[in-house]
Scaffold this motif. Structure first.
Motif, PDB file in Angstrom:
ATOM      1  N   SER A  52       1.019  -1.154  -0.016  1.00  0.00           N
ATOM      2  CA  SER A  52       0.098  -0.114  -0.020  1.00  0.00           C
ATOM      3  C   SER A  52       0.937   1.090  -0.161  1.00  0.00           C
ATOM      4  CB  SER A  52      -1.052  -0.077   1.224  1.00  0.00           C
ATOM      5  OG  SER A  52      -0.181   0.414   2.346  1.00  0.00           O
ATOM      6  N   THR A  53       0.411   2.382  -0.487  1.00  0.00           N
ATOM      7  CA  THR A  53       1.175   3.402  -0.384  1.00  0.00           C
ATOM      8  C   THR A  53       0.116   4.465  -0.077  1.00  0.00           C
ATOM      9  OG1 THR A  53       2.385   3.146  -2.595  1.00  0.00           O
ATOM     10  CG2 THR A  53       2.302   5.445  -1.991  1.00  0.00           C
ATOM     11  N   ILE A  54       0.630   5.276   1.326  1.00  0.00           N
ATOM     12  CA  ILE A  54      -0.340   6.054   1.927  1.00  0.00           C
ATOM     13  C   ILE A  54       0.764   7.536   2.266  1.00  0.00           C
ATOM     14  CG2 ILE A  54      -1.456   4.813   3.246  1.00  0.00           C
ATOM     15  CD1 ILE A  54       0.324   5.312   5.741  1.00  0.00           C
ATOM     16  N   VAL A  55      -0.134   8.415   2.187  1.00  0.00           N
ATOM     17  CA  VAL A  55       0.398   9.975   2.125  1.00  0.00           C
ATOM     18  C   VAL A  55      -0.124  10.814   3.460  1.00  0.00           C
ATOM     19  CG1 VAL A  55       1.340  10.201  -0.310  1.00  0.00           C
ATOM     20  CG2 VAL A  55      -0.934  11.036   0.456  1.00  0.00           C
ATOM     21  N   LEU A  56       0.956  11.193   4.195  1.00  0.00           N
ATOM     22  CA  LEU A  56       0.524  12.105   5.588  1.00  0.00           C
ATOM     23  C   LEU A  56       0.823  13.203   5.398  1.00  0.00           C
ATOM     24  CD1 LEU A  56       0.980   9.228   8.004  1.00  0.00           C
ATOM     25  CD2 LEU A  56      -1.199   9.563   7.006  1.00  0.00           C
ATOM     26  N   ARG A  57      -0.068  14.357   5.648  1.00  0.00           N
ATOM     27  CA  ARG A  57       0.647  15.631   5.940  1.00  0.00           C
ATOM     28  C   ARG A  57       1.586  15.979   7.071  1.00  0.00           C
ATOM     29  NH1 ARG A  57      -0.796  19.223   1.618  1.00  0.00           N
ATOM     30  NH2 ARG A  57      -2.680  18.652   0.776  1.00  0.00           N
ATOM     31  N   PRO A  58       2.396  16.640   6.995  1.00  0.00           N
ATOM     32  CA  PRO A  58       3.204  16.899   8.307  1.00  0.00           C
ATOM     33  C   PRO A  58       2.508  17.333   9.344  1.00  0.00           C
ATOM     34  CG  PRO A  58       3.947  18.589   6.314  1.00  0.00           C
ATOM     35  CD  PRO A  58       2.991  17.708   6.146  1.00  0.00           C
ATOM     36  N   GLN A  59       1.428  18.026   9.332  1.00  0.00           N
ATOM     37  CA  GLN A  59       0.514  18.586  10.514  1.00  0.00           C
ATOM     38  C   GLN A  59      -0.136  17.429  11.063  1.00  0.00           C
ATOM     39  OE1 GLN A  59       0.619  19.616   7.282  1.00  0.00           O
ATOM     40  NE2 GLN A  59      -1.203  21.011   6.850  1.00  0.00           N
ATOM     41  N   ARG A  60      -0.557  16.279  10.314  1.00  0.00           N
ATOM     42  CA  ARG A  60      -1.407  15.261  10.828  1.00  0.00           C
ATOM     43  C   ARG A  60      -0.821  14.398  11.931  1.00  0.00           C
ATOM     44  NH1 ARG A  60      -6.173  14.710   7.803  1.00  0.00           N
ATOM     45  NH2 ARG A  60      -6.837  13.773   9.782  1.00  0.00           N
TER      46      ARG A  60
END
Length: 172
Positions: A52-60
């Protein structure tokens, strides 16, 4: 009730599952965990592994848990849980107790927290992490549209090590 399943026998369209139905990304452990709603990501094959590929913003807030732990889970729900997903996507675990507010039941099997109400769960072991590099945008409109604050996502690729499916299965 969730039971272990074979990824190759789960009848889903990942584009619909992630992009239209959304998912909860969960990470942490029994002492401390968080979850967030996501509609960006992917499922596929890389380095000879199902990933899987996920992306998380730095503020999350969930990023702190994903960085700390070796595993994360992708939780997929029936449409009746859309209000829960909306809540988890618009409220931070720094400010509210999402477990209490949503009524979701977390399970911990030693890898990543997941939720008994899910219809499908993918437990993923982190293999790779990198920040999205703005120099890589060939279509420059994507950067201006999605990153006006320059808060580039952290991208994780995780090996899908376990698949859990609701007893009643998934619609074909």
């Amino acid at each position: 009730m969730l039971k272990e399943a074979d990824l190759f026998n789960v009848p889903v369209n990942p584009v619909t599952l992630i992009g239209k139905e959304w998912m909860l990304i969960s990470a942490g452990n029994e002492n401390s965990f968080n979850m967030m709603t996501a509609s960006w990501g992917g499922i596929g094959v890389m380095w000879g592994k199902n990933v899987s590929t996920i992306v998380l913003r730095p503020q999350r807030y969930t990023l702190e848990f994903a960085d700390r732990e070796d595993y994360y889970a992708l939780n997929f729900f029936d449409e009746k849980y859309r209000p829960v997903l909306s809540y988890c996507g618009s409220n931070s675990g720094r400010d509210v107790n999402k477990k209490k507010e949503t009524g979701l039941t977390p399970f911990f099997d030693g890898d990543a927290p997941y939720f008994s109400e899910a219809k499908l769960v993918l437990i993923c072991r982190k293999l790779y992490k990198q920040s999205i590099n703005p120099a890589g945008f060939l279509d420059k409109s994507l950067e201006s549209r999605y990153y006006p604050e320059k808060d580039y996502h952290q991208c994780f690729v995780g090996e899908i090590v376990k698949v859990l499916q609701a007893d009643e299965g998934l619609p074909v």
